[in-house]
Design an enzyme around this catalytic site. Structure first.
Site, PDB file in Angstrom:
ATOM      1  N   ASP A 201       0.864  -1.182   0.000  1.00  0.00           N
ATOM      2  CA  ASP A 201       0.000   0.000   0.000  1.00  0.00           C
ATOM      3  C   ASP A 201       0.901   1.232   0.000  1.00  0.00           C
ATOM      4  OD1 ASP A 201      -1.833   1.970   0.328  1.00  0.00           O
ATOM      5  OD2 ASP A 201      -2.295   1.484   2.414  1.00  0.00           O
ATOM      6  N   SER A 202       1.356   1.605  -1.181  1.00  0.00           N
ATOM      7  CA  SER A 202       2.342   2.692  -1.259  1.00  0.00           C
ATOM      8  C   SER A 202       1.690   3.988  -1.720  1.00  0.00           C
ATOM      9  CB  SER A 202       3.430   2.310  -2.257  1.00  0.00           C
ATOM     10  OG  SER A 202       2.894   2.299  -3.552  1.00  0.00           O
TER      11      SER A 202
HETATM   12  N1  SPD Z   1      -2.373   9.009  -5.657  1.00  0.00           N
HETATM   13  C1  SPD Z   1      -2.450   8.517  -4.301  1.00  0.00           C
HETATM   14  C2  SPD Z   1      -2.251   7.059  -4.172  1.00  0.00           C
HETATM   15  C3  SPD Z   1      -2.252   6.665  -2.713  1.00  0.00           C
HETATM   16  C4  SPD Z   1      -2.229   5.209  -2.511  1.00  0.00           C
HETATM   17  N2  SPD Z   1      -2.051   4.844  -1.113  1.00  0.00           N
HETATM   18  C5  SPD Z   1      -3.071   5.258  -0.256  1.00  0.00           C
HETATM   19  C6  SPD Z   1      -2.859   4.841   1.156  1.00  0.00           C
HETATM   20  C7  SPD Z   1      -4.126   4.459   1.813  1.00  0.00           C
HETATM   21  N3  SPD Z   1      -3.931   3.458   2.787  1.00  0.00           N
END
Ligand code: SPD
Length: 352
Positions: A201-202
């Site tokens: 989850d980046s």
């Molecule tokens: N463009 C933003 C992408 C963010 C993805 N990660 C969100 C983290 C939520 N747990």
């Protein structure tokens, strides 16, 4: 840390009066210079606009009621604000990570697409995801015995615990082990075949998350998974980042010898929402934003991601948690259906 957060009811639709105020604020904004330093945009005063080279020429805006927290960690700028229509919003380096209103569409899908695709997941690793939303979802599975989470930025964890209790509730599960550190280094040190599932989850591939989109990182994931283990990673938008997606698919095809798939979900506050120029002045979203995930499996027992074998809709573990808001089995299968332009590119890379 900043002052206490403000709890408000979340209106599902902005009242007409606000729309008109938005329009006049926008007109005023045309004469105002942009100040990108504090991420509170002066494109429209009193609004947050998400401006990034990752989505040139567009900016989704939310009306700000109150800034609740602003800080600078060792890795990034961290901000939380109360919006008028999406509840509290977590922003890292000027980019929206989650809002209280639509976070379910991301956290449930990135988690349940992989975990509903294998029987009895026991050991799960989350890389990133410091807000706790993904571990909240993993914790729904009674079969899971251990949930490791490796988040680089402790400020994200602390801020989420303070301002987003319904998201960070995942940390309360006794199966969760939090590791503060670099996910790349963490994975390199994991013994081969440790996990049934890895969820990445980046944030976007600029700043601290850049390496999480590169080939060596995917190789480490494959090594850390057991045969027939699964990975789900944040894989950006088909509307904006086809070049990034092509590279990810090409790398994954070389590394994951089971299956390689792209699925997607809608998240209104993520980029690639499309505005009509007239409506933009009123702050209207015309189409919802979207974001995708790469779902891959290692060689071993076959994983057919499109047909869940471990349906959580009927899982009695849910009785202890709040009900799912977004994910269901029909949506699971549908998430792998792609628009023709994306299908052509992704299928060509995934099968070559
Ligand atoms: N463009 C933003 C992408 C963010 C993805 N990660 C969100 C983290 C939520 N747990």
């Amino acid at each position: 840390m900043a002052e206490e957060s403000v709890v408000t009811d979340l209106p599902m639709k902005r009242p007409r009066e606000d729309e008109e105020n938005g329009a006049s604020a926008a007109t005023e904004a045309m004469e105002t210079e942009t100040n990108s330093n504090d991420y509170i945009s002066s494109v429209i005063p009193g609004w947050f606009s998400e401006i990034s080279p990752m989505w040139p020429g567009e900016a989704h805006s939310l009306k700000v009621e109150k800034i609740l927290f602003q800080g600078k960690s060792d890795y990034q700028n961290v901000m939380v604000f109360q919006s008028s229509t999406y509840g509290k919003v977590l922003v890292l380096d000027g980019v929206i990570q989650l809002t209280e209103r639509d976070e379910c569409a991301y956290q449930e899908m990135i988690t349940h697409l992989p975990l509903c695709s294998i029987a009895n997941p026991k050991k799960v690793l989350v890389i990133g995801g410091g807000d706790g939303g993904v571990i909240r979802e993993v914790a729904r599975y009674t079969s899971v015995e251990q949930i490791d989470i490796c988040e680089i930025d402790k400020m994200v964890v602390d801020v989420s615990k303070k301002f987003f209790p319904d998201v960070s509730v995942g940390y309360e599960d006794p199966r969760v082990i939090l590791h503060i550190g670099d996910g790349v280094a963490f994975l390199k040190a994991v013994p081969e075949g440790t996990y049934d599932a890895v969820i990445v989850d980046s944030s976007d591939p600029t700043g601290p998350a850049q390496e999480l989109f590169e080939k060596p990182f995917f190789e480490s994931i494959a090594k850390a998974l057991r045969p027939g283990g699964v990975v789900s990673t944040q894989a950006e938008s088909i509307w904006l980042h086809m070049n990034i997606i092509e590279d990810i698919v090409t790398n994954c095809r070389q590394i994951f010898k089971g299956s390689v798939n792209y699925a997607w979900t809608t998240v209104p506050t993520y980029p690639s929402a499309v505005y009509s120029s007239g409506l933009m002045l009123r702050g209207f979203v015309f189409f919802s934003g979207m974001i995708g995930f790469m779902l891959c499996s290692t060689e071993g027992p076959t994983v057919d991601f499109k047909h869940p074998v471990n349906p959580i809709d009927s899982n009695d573990s849910q009785s202890k948690s709040k009900p799912l808001k977004f994910y269901n089995s029909e949506l699971h299968t549908a998430a792998f259906c792609l628009p023709s332009f994306a299908k052509k590119v992704i299928d060509s890379k995934a099968q070559s």
